[in-house]
Structures are given as C-alpha cells and as structure tokens.
Design a protein around this motif. Sequence first.
Motif, PDB file in Angstrom:
ATOM      1  N   UNK A 365      67.050  18.621  45.796  1.00  0.00           N
ATOM      2  CA  UNK A 365      66.201  18.403  46.990  1.00  0.00           C
ATOM      3  C   UNK A 365      65.001  17.432  46.920  1.00  0.00           C
ATOM      4  N   UNK A 366      64.735  16.461  47.622  1.00  0.00           N
ATOM      5  CA  UNK A 366      63.492  15.711  47.648  1.00  0.00           C
ATOM      6  C   UNK A 366      62.558  16.392  49.029  1.00  0.00           C
ATOM      7  N   UNK A 367      61.179  16.488  48.911  1.00  0.00           N
ATOM      8  CA  UNK A 367      60.662  16.743  49.883  1.00  0.00           C
ATOM      9  C   UNK A 367      59.769  15.367  50.288  1.00  0.00           C
ATOM     10  N   UNK A 368      59.351  15.169  51.371  1.00  0.00           N
ATOM     11  CA  UNK A 368      58.803  14.001  51.988  1.00  0.00           C
ATOM     12  C   UNK A 368      57.678  14.405  52.776  1.00  0.00           C
ATOM     13  N   UNK A 369      56.719  13.652  52.627  1.00  0.00           N
ATOM     14  CA  UNK A 369      55.436  13.987  53.535  1.00  0.00           C
ATOM     15  C   UNK A 369      55.480  13.402  54.929  1.00  0.00           C
ATOM     16  N   UNK A 370      54.931  14.121  55.940  1.00  0.00           N
ATOM     17  CA  UNK A 370      55.204  13.433  57.395  1.00  0.00           C
ATOM     18  C   UNK A 370      53.797  13.443  57.759  1.00  0.00           C
ATOM     19  N   UNK A 371      53.594  12.930  58.852  1.00  0.00           N
ATOM     20  CA  UNK A 371      52.377  12.754  59.438  1.00  0.00           C
ATOM     21  C   UNK A 371      51.842  13.872  60.307  1.00  0.00           C
ATOM     22  N   UNK A 372      52.897  14.594  60.779  1.00  0.00           N
ATOM     23  CA  UNK A 372      52.820  15.747  61.774  1.00  0.00           C
ATOM     24  C   UNK A 372      53.174  17.055  61.055  1.00  0.00           C
ATOM     25  N   UNK A 373      52.561  18.252  61.482  1.00  0.00           N
ATOM     26  CA  UNK A 373      53.181  19.344  60.675  1.00  0.00           C
ATOM     27  C   UNK A 373      54.867  19.510  60.907  1.00  0.00           C
ATOM     28  N   UNK A 374      55.631  19.836  59.959  1.00  0.00           N
ATOM     29  CA  UNK A 374      56.928  20.290  60.059  1.00  0.00           C
ATOM     30  C   UNK A 374      57.105  21.706  60.157  1.00  0.00           C
ATOM     31  N   UNK A 375      56.074  22.473  60.093  1.00  0.00           N
ATOM     32  CA  UNK A 375      56.131  24.081  60.342  1.00  0.00           C
ATOM     33  C   UNK A 375      54.469  24.505  60.498  1.00  0.00           C
ATOM     34  N   UNK A 376      54.453  25.288  61.597  1.00  0.00           N
ATOM     35  CA  UNK A 376      53.221  25.765  61.799  1.00  0.00           C
ATOM     36  C   UNK A 376      53.395  27.175  62.411  1.00  0.00           C
ATOM     37  N   UNK A 377      52.832  28.190  61.932  1.00  0.00           N
ATOM     38  CA  UNK A 377      52.548  29.314  62.783  1.00  0.00           C
ATOM     39  C   UNK A 377      53.154  30.510  62.026  1.00  0.00           C
ATOM     40  N   UNK A 378      53.240  31.647  62.496  1.00  0.00           N
ATOM     41  CA  UNK A 378      53.724  32.864  62.316  1.00  0.00           C
ATOM     42  C   UNK A 378      55.522  32.765  62.123  1.00  0.00           C
ATOM     43  N   UNK A 379      56.008  33.377  61.190  1.00  0.00           N
ATOM     44  CA  UNK A 379      57.497  33.403  60.921  1.00  0.00           C
ATOM     45  C   UNK A 379      57.933  34.733  60.896  1.00  0.00           C
ATOM     46  N   UNK A 380      59.259  34.874  61.081  1.00  0.00           N
ATOM     47  CA  UNK A 380      59.930  36.234  60.914  1.00  0.00           C
ATOM     48  C   UNK A 380      61.271  35.835  60.380  1.00  0.00           C
ATOM     49  N   UNK A 381      61.687  36.551  59.215  1.00  0.00           N
ATOM     50  CA  UNK A 381      63.045  36.202  58.718  1.00  0.00           C
ATOM     51  C   UNK A 381      64.078  37.271  58.447  1.00  0.00           C
ATOM     52  N   UNK A 382      65.302  36.976  58.420  1.00  0.00           N
ATOM     53  CA  UNK A 382      66.004  38.406  57.984  1.00  0.00           C
ATOM     54  C   UNK A 382      66.613  37.775  56.793  1.00  0.00           C
ATOM     55  N   UNK A 383      66.663  38.574  55.671  1.00  0.00           N
ATOM     56  CA  UNK A 383      67.120  38.694  54.461  1.00  0.00           C
ATOM     57  C   UNK A 383      68.669  38.815  54.557  1.00  0.00           C
ATOM     58  N   UNK A 384      69.430  37.649  54.235  1.00  0.00           N
ATOM     59  CA  UNK A 384      70.933  37.657  54.155  1.00  0.00           C
ATOM     60  C   UNK A 384      71.547  37.782  53.035  1.00  0.00           C
ATOM     61  N   UNK A 385      70.837  37.285  51.654  1.00  0.00           N
ATOM     62  CA  UNK A 385      71.224  37.515  50.477  1.00  0.00           C
ATOM     63  C   UNK A 385      70.193  38.327  49.580  1.00  0.00           C
ATOM     64  N   UNK A 390      63.536  40.844  47.649  1.00  0.00           N
ATOM     65  CA  UNK A 390      63.869  41.400  48.951  1.00  0.00           C
ATOM     66  C   UNK A 390      65.425  42.198  49.062  1.00  0.00           C
ATOM     67  N   UNK A 391      65.588  43.131  49.861  1.00  0.00           N
ATOM     68  CA  UNK A 391      66.968  43.688  50.185  1.00  0.00           C
ATOM     69  C   UNK A 391      67.732  43.079  51.069  1.00  0.00           C
ATOM     70  N   UNK A 392      68.944  43.098  51.371  1.00  0.00           N
ATOM     71  CA  UNK A 392      69.493  42.559  52.296  1.00  0.00           C
ATOM     72  C   UNK A 392      69.404  43.378  53.696  1.00  0.00           C
ATOM     73  N   UNK A 393      69.255  42.896  54.733  1.00  0.00           N
ATOM     74  CA  UNK A 393      68.606  43.306  55.737  1.00  0.00           C
ATOM     75  C   UNK A 393      67.192  43.473  56.046  1.00  0.00           C
ATOM     76  N   UNK A 394      66.335  43.225  55.065  1.00  0.00           N
ATOM     77  CA  UNK A 394      64.835  43.035  55.194  1.00  0.00           C
ATOM     78  C   UNK A 394      64.367  42.178  56.207  1.00  0.00           C
ATOM     79  N   UNK A 395      63.373  42.574  56.953  1.00  0.00           N
ATOM     80  CA  UNK A 395      62.838  41.386  58.111  1.00  0.00           C
ATOM     81  C   UNK A 395      61.469  41.225  57.306  1.00  0.00           C
ATOM     82  N   UNK A 396      61.481  39.859  57.071  1.00  0.00           N
ATOM     83  CA  UNK A 396      60.160  39.264  56.266  1.00  0.00           C
ATOM     84  C   UNK A 396      59.317  38.672  57.224  1.00  0.00           C
ATOM     85  N   UNK A 397      57.891  39.231  57.428  1.00  0.00           N
ATOM     86  CA  UNK A 397      57.018  38.260  58.176  1.00  0.00           C
ATOM     87  C   UNK A 397      55.821  37.441  57.572  1.00  0.00           C
TER      88      UNK A 397
END
Length: 474
Positions: A365-385, A390-397
């Motif tokens: 992958x290549x990461x490219x810089x942008x003028x505006x935020x591409x991600x901002x704020x609280x997150x919540x994710x489910x562990x799928x692998x 982390x264990x599968x099924x964990x909820x990561x905040x």
Amino acid sequence: MTPNTERTVFPRLVLAGLSGGAGKTIVSLGLARAWADAGLRVKPFKKGPDYIDATWLGLAARNPCTNLDPGLMERDPLAALFLEKAQGADISLVEGNRGLFDGKDVTGSCSTAELARTLRAPVALVIDCTKMTRTVAAIVQGCASFEPDIALAGVILNRTAGERHRSLLRRAIEEYTDVTVLGALPKLKQNPIPERHMGLWSDRELDGDSDAALGELGRTMADCLDLERLRDEAGSAPVLPRPDVDIWPRPEPGPKPAIGYVHDAALWFYYPENLEALERAGARLVRLSLLDDAPWPELHGLYLGGGFPETLAERLAANQARREAVRGLVFAGLPVYAECGGFMYLCERLEYEGRSWPMAGVFPLETGFCERPQGLGYTEAEVREQTPFFEVGDIVRGHEFHYSRCVRPGGAESLRFALRMLRGNGMLDGRDGLRSQRTHAGYNHIFALGTPQWAPNFVRAARAYMLQTSGEDE
C-alpha cells in the motif's frame, strides 16, 4: 511550599471552552506553568483522545500528563485512574476538549461536562470574547443553567481588545449573572506555540526554546488571572469516592520479554498508560528510533505508535538499513503492533507534498497525505480475524485522527484485515487492522485501560516469541 500528601484531599479544576479554538489549551499551559512557578506540584490531565496537548501540558507543569477519556473508559476506572495519578499533587488541572457540553451525541455523552461530573470537579470556562460585549452575559448564564449539576467556578475572558472592552465584559457578567470572572486575557500578538494540521507543533519540531515560550505564557496568566481564586475553587471540590476496581493488568509467571517502542521525532504518539500497562503486564520496555543508526537490542515485540512520519519521510526513507531491519522482524514473526503513523511506516511508500518516499514495504500500500482529515473521532470495531492482540468477537474501542489515506495498488485484494469498523472510517472499505505474520497495523488508536486485553496479550505473544527463538518450551 510543602506538597499535599493528604490522601483524601484532591484539589482539582477542569478548564473548558465554549468550542474548539476558544484558547483553552494556551490558558491551560499558562496556568499549569504559573502554578508550577509559584511552587505548586501540578498534576496535569487531558480529556482525550489527545497526544499533542497532553505532551505540552506535561512540559508546562513539569510533571507528566495523564489522559482521562470517558469515551474509552468506564466511569469507575476513570475515577480510579485520576485518584491514583493525582496522589501527592497540590493541585490537578484537567484540560477539556471541544465545547464544554459537546460529546458523541445529542445527550453529550463523553463530553467535558461528563468528565467533570465523574471527577466532581469545578469548571473554569474560557470564552473567546472577540467582537462581543453584553452577549457574553447571555452565554455565561446559559452555560451556568444548562446542566445544573455542573459546578461552574467562573469564567476566563480570552482575546479581549483592551481595558474598556474588559470592563464592559465584567460589568455585563456581574450585572446579569452570579458567575465569577476569574481573569481576562488580552489578544496575544503571536501564538507562542504554532499550530498545523493535527494541532500544536511538537516540542521536538518547534524552533526556539519551548520552555521559554511556556515561561512567557505562565507570566501572562500570573498577570491576568486570579491564581489564588482559581486555586481556592479547585480546593472546593468535594471528596471523590475511591472505586473498588482494578485498572492495571497483573503479570503472568515467566521471563520478561523485551518490547521495543519507537519514540523519536517521527513517531511519538503514545499514551503513557499504554506503556505502563505493558510494563505492569510483565514487559521490559526498550526505547528505539527509526531515524538513527544505533543498533537495536534483541527484541521480542515491537510497538510503532503514531506521529508525523510524513514530515520526516525523507529521513525515514534515507535510513534504508532500518527499513529493511523492521521488515525483516515482521517476516521473522516478531509480534508487532502499529498505530496510524506506525502503520504508514510499514507500507511500501508514503506520499507527501508531491513526493513519494519508500518505507518498510511490509504491506503493498501507499499512503497519501490529504488537505482534510480522512478519519476523525471515536471508533468501534469488531475483531473478525484472530491476532496476537485480540480474539475473534472482541469489540475494540478507540479513536482515529489522520490526514492520510490508503492508495489501493494492484494485489491489494489479498490483504487480510482483522477489524470491521462499526464506527469510524478505518483503512479501506470500512476495514482496519491489517495482518501480516504476527503484525497488526491500522489507523485505529487504542487506550490500554479501555482495552484491557491488549497489554496482557501483547506481553504473552512477546514471551512466546522469546521462548520460541531461544529454543525453550513455555
């Protein structure tokens, strides 16, 4: 002045604003330094998620800053963390974020006001008074009555235009409200700590003497604020009950694995609590750099935090030996956890200001810089692998704050993602947490005390690698 050692007394003050940009960070830095210069042992806290302001607060107070984030911790553990870290301090100063009542939703959950309630702390409100006189009274009265269980200690008038302006503001507040004016600050001719795309510059990049800039801010606050009244308000905070909760991991039996963490001018976004959690879980931490040629010791795990790799891309790219060594560690199966800037370093290339620089090349992958935020704020994710962390099924905040984005090259369809984003943008198509060998890398930042399985799992994986490479059985 003798430090406070009484275990049940915790003078504390939350410093909040009406919105982001009201000036509360500059006031917090100056107030922390003014109190420190007056001989007080000041313990700074920052309402998260935040790395940059927290670092500056620690410099201003001459005492490390602790993050307090009601979005990433439950109320009792958060109060327990505050009480532990405030021990021995004469006064605790908590800088809020955004507006006083601004949270994740219309009810203001995770707001600075909610944090103040949890800590039972009085609030000093910073108001940007630019081009305003009598209206300030309506704003102050509204804030004082909006959530009656918030103890509004008073207001600090910021960016005032002169003595006549300050007099009008004071008289309006005194005439129409019962709220105390705790001080009035002029417009600063120049911001002593300049800002850029992710907030304040780091002290590592600021030209000139950062301590001198903080000293000047401290003198300004001493001249313009009622420091004694502010201290009295902090001392009026009631007793805060100590929750009966364990917030730190306990070490498991076995040898201490060496977990390296890169902390240099490129990568330095680390919650101190994350590092402390790793140590308490049984790790031996080793501070490292991607920018120098110093040899690294034997490692059993590697933590790559966030930071500003884009502004130091040329230096990171020039250190080819280090890039190859990190890639070799990943493919040798070393447990590696990389957040945001650390993830960007593990990609093939990093694009910034029209130039593209080679990185460690772990992920196609290549990461490219942008003028505006591409991600901002609280997150919540489910562990799928499953990953070492982390264990599968964990909820990561956690949270994300990045101006870069992933550029999808050919072959990216073979990438494996551990996380499916339930809240937040993540990396690609609502996914995050790229996997390779025992590496987990993504834009998501976690707070160890709000994700309690992370540190013990990391140490457990590092110990297993240590025993595996030494030829021993667990």
